[in-house]
Write a protein that holds these residues in place. Structure first.
Motif, PDB file in Angstrom:
ATOM      1  N   LEU A 270      76.494  61.018   3.417  1.00 54.18           N
ATOM      2  CA  LEU A 270      77.919  60.964   3.768  1.00 54.18           C
ATOM      3  C   LEU A 270      78.142  61.331   5.229  1.00 54.18           C
ATOM      4  O   LEU A 270      78.939  60.681   5.932  1.00 54.18           O
ATOM      5  CB  LEU A 270      78.699  61.909   2.859  1.00 54.18           C
ATOM      6  N   THR A 271      77.419  62.342   5.716  1.00 52.83           N
ATOM      7  CA  THR A 271      77.560  62.739   7.120  1.00 52.83           C
ATOM      8  C   THR A 271      77.102  61.632   8.053  1.00 52.83           C
ATOM      9  O   THR A 271      77.753  61.339   9.070  1.00 52.83           O
ATOM     10  CB  THR A 271      76.760  64.022   7.377  1.00 52.83           C
ATOM     11  N   LEU A 272      75.986  61.008   7.707  1.00 52.70           N
ATOM     12  CA  LEU A 272      75.483  59.906   8.541  1.00 52.70           C
ATOM     13  C   LEU A 272      76.471  58.741   8.562  1.00 52.70           C
ATOM     14  O   LEU A 272      76.701  58.122   9.619  1.00 52.70           O
ATOM     15  CB  LEU A 272      74.129  59.449   8.015  1.00 52.70           C
ATOM     16  N   ALA A 273      77.070  58.431   7.416  1.00 52.43           N
ATOM     17  CA  ALA A 273      78.054  57.345   7.366  1.00 52.43           C
ATOM     18  C   ALA A 273      79.286  57.681   8.193  1.00 52.43           C
ATOM     19  O   ALA A 273      79.829  56.806   8.891  1.00 52.43           O
ATOM     20  CB  ALA A 273      78.431  57.071   5.912  1.00 52.43           C
ATOM     21  N   VAL A 274      79.738  58.940   8.142  1.00 51.89           N
ATOM     22  CA  VAL A 274      80.920  59.328   8.923  1.00 51.89           C
ATOM     23  C   VAL A 274      80.634  59.255  10.416  1.00 51.89           C
ATOM     24  O   VAL A 274      81.453  58.760  11.207  1.00 51.89           O
ATOM     25  CB  VAL A 274      81.381  60.740   8.509  1.00 51.89           C
ATOM     26  N   VAL A 275      79.451  59.714  10.831  1.00 54.79           N
ATOM     27  CA  VAL A 275      79.094  59.667  12.260  1.00 54.79           C
ATOM     28  C   VAL A 275      79.015  58.229  12.754  1.00 54.79           C
ATOM     29  O   VAL A 275      79.533  57.884  13.837  1.00 54.79           O
ATOM     30  CB  VAL A 275      77.764  60.408  12.481  1.00 54.79           C
ATOM     31  N   MET A 276      78.397  57.361  11.950  1.00 54.72           N
ATOM     32  CA  MET A 276      78.295  55.957  12.356  1.00 54.72           C
ATOM     33  C   MET A 276      79.664  55.296  12.374  1.00 54.72           C
ATOM     34  O   MET A 276      79.958  54.473  13.263  1.00 54.72           O
ATOM     35  CB  MET A 276      77.353  55.216  11.411  1.00 54.72           C
ATOM     36  N   GLY A 277      80.539  55.648  11.432  1.00 56.40           N
ATOM     37  CA  GLY A 277      81.887  55.087  11.438  1.00 56.40           C
ATOM     38  C   GLY A 277      82.688  55.512  12.648  1.00 56.40           C
ATOM     39  O   GLY A 277      83.397  54.694  13.258  1.00 56.40           O
ATOM     40  N   LEU A 278      82.581  56.789  13.020  1.00 57.06           N
ATOM     41  CA  LEU A 278      83.272  57.242  14.230  1.00 57.06           C
ATOM     42  C   LEU A 278      82.733  56.548  15.469  1.00 57.06           C
ATOM     43  O   LEU A 278      83.507  56.196  16.378  1.00 57.06           O
ATOM     44  CB  LEU A 278      83.121  58.761  14.360  1.00 57.06           C
ATOM     45  N   LEU A 279      81.410  56.333  15.522  1.00 58.47           N
ATOM     46  CA  LEU A 279      80.828  55.632  16.662  1.00 58.47           C
ATOM     47  C   LEU A 279      81.353  54.206  16.757  1.00 58.47           C
ATOM     48  O   LEU A 279      81.675  53.712  17.852  1.00 58.47           O
ATOM     49  CB  LEU A 279      79.310  55.640  16.537  1.00 58.47           C
ATOM     50  N   VAL A 280      81.473  53.550  15.610  1.00 58.32           N
ATOM     51  CA  VAL A 280      81.937  52.158  15.605  1.00 58.32           C
ATOM     52  C   VAL A 280      83.404  52.072  16.016  1.00 58.32           C
ATOM     53  O   VAL A 280      83.789  51.211  16.825  1.00 58.32           O
ATOM     54  CB  VAL A 280      81.710  51.539  14.213  1.00 58.32           C
ATOM     55  N   PHE A 281      84.259  52.948  15.508  1.00 54.19           N
ATOM     56  CA  PHE A 281      85.683  52.840  15.783  1.00 54.19           C
ATOM     57  C   PHE A 281      86.079  53.404  17.141  1.00 54.19           C
ATOM     58  O   PHE A 281      87.080  52.970  17.722  1.00 54.19           O
ATOM     59  CB  PHE A 281      86.481  53.564  14.686  1.00 54.19           C
ATOM     60  N   LEU A 282      85.337  54.341  17.663  1.00 54.85           N
ATOM     61  CA  LEU A 282      85.672  54.907  18.975  1.00 54.85           C
ATOM     62  C   LEU A 282      85.105  54.098  20.131  1.00 54.85           C
ATOM     63  O   LEU A 282      85.547  54.277  21.275  1.00 54.85           O
ATOM     64  CB  LEU A 282      85.166  56.348  19.056  1.00 54.85           C
ATOM     65  N   THR A 283      84.119  53.229  19.839  1.00 55.00           N
ATOM     66  CA  THR A 283      83.528  52.449  20.929  1.00 55.00           C
ATOM     67  C   THR A 283      84.534  51.494  21.583  1.00 55.00           C
ATOM     68  O   THR A 283      84.645  51.470  22.835  1.00 55.00           O
ATOM     69  CB  THR A 283      82.306  51.678  20.409  1.00 55.00           C
ATOM     70  N   PRO A 284      85.295  50.667  20.847  1.00 57.12           N
ATOM     71  CA  PRO A 284      86.287  49.818  21.536  1.00 57.12           C
ATOM     72  C   PRO A 284      87.347  50.617  22.275  1.00 57.12           C
ATOM     73  O   PRO A 284      87.785  50.209  23.374  1.00 57.12           O
ATOM     74  CB  PRO A 284      86.908  48.998  20.390  1.00 57.12           C
ATOM     75  N   VAL A 285      87.762  51.750  21.713  1.00 57.96           N
ATOM     76  CA  VAL A 285      88.745  52.586  22.405  1.00 57.96           C
ATOM     77  C   VAL A 285      88.160  53.155  23.689  1.00 57.96           C
ATOM     78  O   VAL A 285      88.842  53.222  24.734  1.00 57.96           O
ATOM     79  CB  VAL A 285      89.217  53.709  21.462  1.00 57.96           C
ATOM     80  N   ALA A 286      86.884  53.540  23.637  1.00 57.01           N
ATOM     81  CA  ALA A 286      86.236  54.062  24.847  1.00 57.01           C
ATOM     82  C   ALA A 286      86.100  52.978  25.914  1.00 57.01           C
ATOM     83  O   ALA A 286      86.243  53.259  27.119  1.00 57.01           O
ATOM     84  CB  ALA A 286      84.863  54.624  24.480  1.00 57.01           C
ATOM     85  N   PHE A 287      85.843  51.738  25.485  1.00 65.68           N
ATOM     86  CA  PHE A 287      85.752  50.648  26.459  1.00 65.68           C
ATOM     87  C   PHE A 287      87.078  50.459  27.206  1.00 65.68           C
ATOM     88  O   PHE A 287      87.079  50.101  28.395  1.00 65.68           O
ATOM     89  CB  PHE A 287      85.387  49.341  25.750  1.00 65.68           C
ATOM     90  N   LEU A 288      88.190  50.706  26.545  1.00 65.19           N
ATOM     91  CA  LEU A 288      89.497  50.525  27.172  1.00 65.19           C
ATOM     92  C   LEU A 288      89.936  51.744  27.971  1.00 65.19           C
ATOM     93  O   LEU A 288      90.702  51.605  28.951  1.00 65.19           O
ATOM     94  CB  LEU A 288      90.550  50.222  26.099  1.00 65.19           C
ATOM     95  N   VAL A 289      89.492  52.929  27.621  1.00 63.30           N
ATOM     96  CA  VAL A 289      89.979  54.155  28.256  1.00 63.30           C
ATOM     97  C   VAL A 289      89.144  54.536  29.471  1.00 63.30           C
ATOM     98  O   VAL A 289      89.672  55.041  30.486  1.00 63.30           O
ATOM     99  CB  VAL A 289      90.003  55.303  27.221  1.00 63.30           C
ATOM    100  N   LEU A 290      87.817  54.310  29.438  1.00 58.00           N
ATOM    101  CA  LEU A 290      86.946  54.765  30.528  1.00 58.00           C
ATOM    102  C   LEU A 290      87.312  54.190  31.893  1.00 58.00           C
ATOM    103  O   LEU A 290      87.270  54.927  32.899  1.00 58.00           O
ATOM    104  CB  LEU A 290      85.491  54.431  30.178  1.00 58.00           C
TER     105      LEU A 290
END
Length: 539
Positions: free
Chosen positions: A114-134
């Motif tokens: 469950l922890t691994l799935a949550v970490v991977m999900g956060l990585l997937v969903f925060l990546t497009p936001v990071a591309f726009l904010v950086l």
């Protein structure tokens, strides 16, 4: 409970004192035995309000004076000794320790996944936001202004991320149905694919955008949109591999229980062996009748009785001294040998008539079951006639005695308890129904205006395992035994076992054959008939 004291120091007593002491113990034992007989003769009534944890038929206060009953009471009675019920043996401590270690291991593995799935999900969903904010955080003065098309892409990214979040939650973040021995191959491949995909996007973003500090912000937004679109396509691939691929039936599996030979057939799709085992267990708990080991004791007792009737004689060692010295040793040996052969032949003839014993035993058991069933049906019908649901206009009045469903069930239960006891004991279902569960079922039937037949249906025929208490299925651990790897797919002729403490399920796989169909056209006008008349015809 009576306890006996252990006396020491016999050297202080004389022989007469020892004799008087023994006589006193005998008299006390005799008095205690008489008091127990009086208690056993006095306890003839059915105890209704027993503890809920005790089985309905395990109460020692019911008919304690009868030694042998026609419904095998002695085989189902539990003897209570002086040992405390809270005492633990070394085997119990080892078993509890092992269960705790297994549960801790399963919990750790579940939380790690469950922890691994949550970490991977956060990585997937925060990546497009990071591309726009950086770009706004690192070189805001170099960025070009975002036009109308660029602002429209913001809305597209937001809604696509919301759709992706809901889709991932619906597909992956579900409560686990079981703990499998190996990892799910397709799920692991999808996780690796997503990880490689996101890392490649980050690598390209770092080389072409972060290092050069690109000022085309609309191109950066389109790059983030392309990432979200690719993630949506990966989610579609996950639906195909995890859900749609197994829908088409490809194999027919035969599931047989090892103890009583109960058998069911199911159609399964393209699944691995461990996933097929999970599907079989889900069907087992809903389709198979509950496993009753008490029904198997009759055949075992019959076989033990038959073996107890056989006697084996040592022919060579019957007369060791006389045969060695006497002159007629050959005649004595021949006589002993002939006697042993006669005994074996007699035992064989008696074994040939064992089917008659089985036939009459089954006939007697069926007669007894029908008699107990008739008494139970009459008792339940009479008990249900003693209660009546109050109408709304009657509730406005103030009657003398008003009861809810629980109180009504407790009021009418004693009139049917003895008949239900005997029937469950005769059909060997006493361990499946406790008194508390029967009263809850009776209250449920009264609340929902069910008939006596609806109430008795749960006891007249064995239901699926999930129909009974949670102790029959909640903490049961299954072991998957297979010659092939459990992550490999099903194949024609694949055989594996699902083993638990009491029995095992043997699963045999057969591939559904390829069906070739042809078409044949028949003209409706070709249906012409002629009446054939004969001399014997009555027309």
């Amino acid at each position: 409970m009576d306890t006996e004291s252990t006396y020491s120091g016999y050297s202080y007593y004389s022989g007469r004192s020892r004799g008087s002491h023994r006589h006193g113990e005998r008299s006390r034992d005799r008095d205690r035995h008489k008091s127990r007989n009086k208690d056993s003769r006095s306890e003839k009534s059915v105890t209704i309000n027993s503890p809920p944890a005790e089985p309905l038929l395990g109460d020692s206060s019911v008919r304690g004076g009868e030694q042998v009953q026609d419904d095998n009471w002695g085989e189902t009675t539990t003897a209570v000794t002086g040992t405390s019920e809270h005492s633990l043996s070394q085997e119990d401590i080892v078993r509890i320790t092992k269960d705790l270690e297994d549960s801790v291991g399963l919990d750790c593995r579940r939380y790690f996944t469950l922890t691994l799935a949550v970490v991977m999900g956060l990585l997937v969903f925060l990546t497009p936001v990071a591309f726009l904010v950086l770009p706004h955080l690192l070189w805001p003065e170099k960025l070009q202004s975002c036009g109308t098309a660029c602002e429209g892409l913001f809305i597209s990214v937001a809604f696509k991320l919301l759709i992706l979040l809901l889709a991932v939650w619906a597909l992956f973040f579900r409560s686990p149905r079981a703990g499998l021995p190996r990892v799910f191959v397709f799920r692991a491949l999808l996780a690796v694919l997503v990880l490689l995909f996101v890392m490649s996007y980050w690598l390209f973003y770092g080389v072409r955008i972060l290092d050069t500090q690109d000022d085309n912000y609309q191109g950066i937004v389109q790059y983030a949109v392309s990432l979200v679109d690719a993630l949506l396509f990966i989610h579609y691939l996950a639906i195909v591999l995890l859900e749609l691929r197994q829908l088409q039936p490809c194999f027919s599996v035969c599931v047989m229980r090892s103890t009583d030979g109960e058998k069911r057939h199911y159609n399964l799709g393209q699944l691995s062996i461990q996933r097929a085992a999970l599907a079989v267990l889900e069907h087992y708990y809903c389709d198979f009748p509950v496993h009753n080991p008490a029904l198997l004791s009759a055949s075992k007792s019959r076989a033990a009785k038959h073996l107890a009737g056989l006697k084996v004689y040592n022919v060579d060692g019957e007369f060791p001294a006389a045969l060695a010295e006497g002159p007629g040793n050959n005649a004595a040996a021949g006589m002993a040998h002939s006697q042993s052969r006669a005994m074996i032949a007699a035992a064989a003839r008696r074994r040939d008539t064992s089917h008659n014993e089985l036939y009459y035993e089954d006939a007697e058991h069926e007669r007894r079951v029908r008699k107990r069933k008739a008494r139970l049906v009459v008792a339940v019908e009479e008990a249900f006639t003693h209660i009546k649901r109050m109408q709304e206009e009657e509730q406005k009045k103030t009657p003398v005695d008003v009861m809810d469903s629980r109180e009504a069930a407790q009021a009418i239960f004693p009139s049917m308890a003895r008949a239900l006891q005997k029937y469950l004991r005769t059909t060997k279902q006493q361990h499946c129904h406790s008194m508390e569960s029967i009263q809850q079922h009776l209250a449920f039937c009264i609340t929902n205006n069910m008939t006596p037949k609806a109430f008795l249906e749960s006891y007249l025929s064995a239901g699926p395992t999930l129909q009974y208490s949670r102790s029959h299925w909640l903490a049961r651990q299954w072991t998957l035994i297979s010659d092939a790897s459990v992550t490999s797919g099903l194949s024609d002729g694949c055989v594996f076992q699902l083993k638990c403490v009491d029995f095992s399920l043997v699963v045999t796989t057969k591939k559904i054959p390829y069906i070739q169909m042809s078409e044949e056209y028949i003209d409706p006008k070709s249906h012409k008939f002629v009446l054939r008349l004969q001399s014997e015809t009555s027309v």
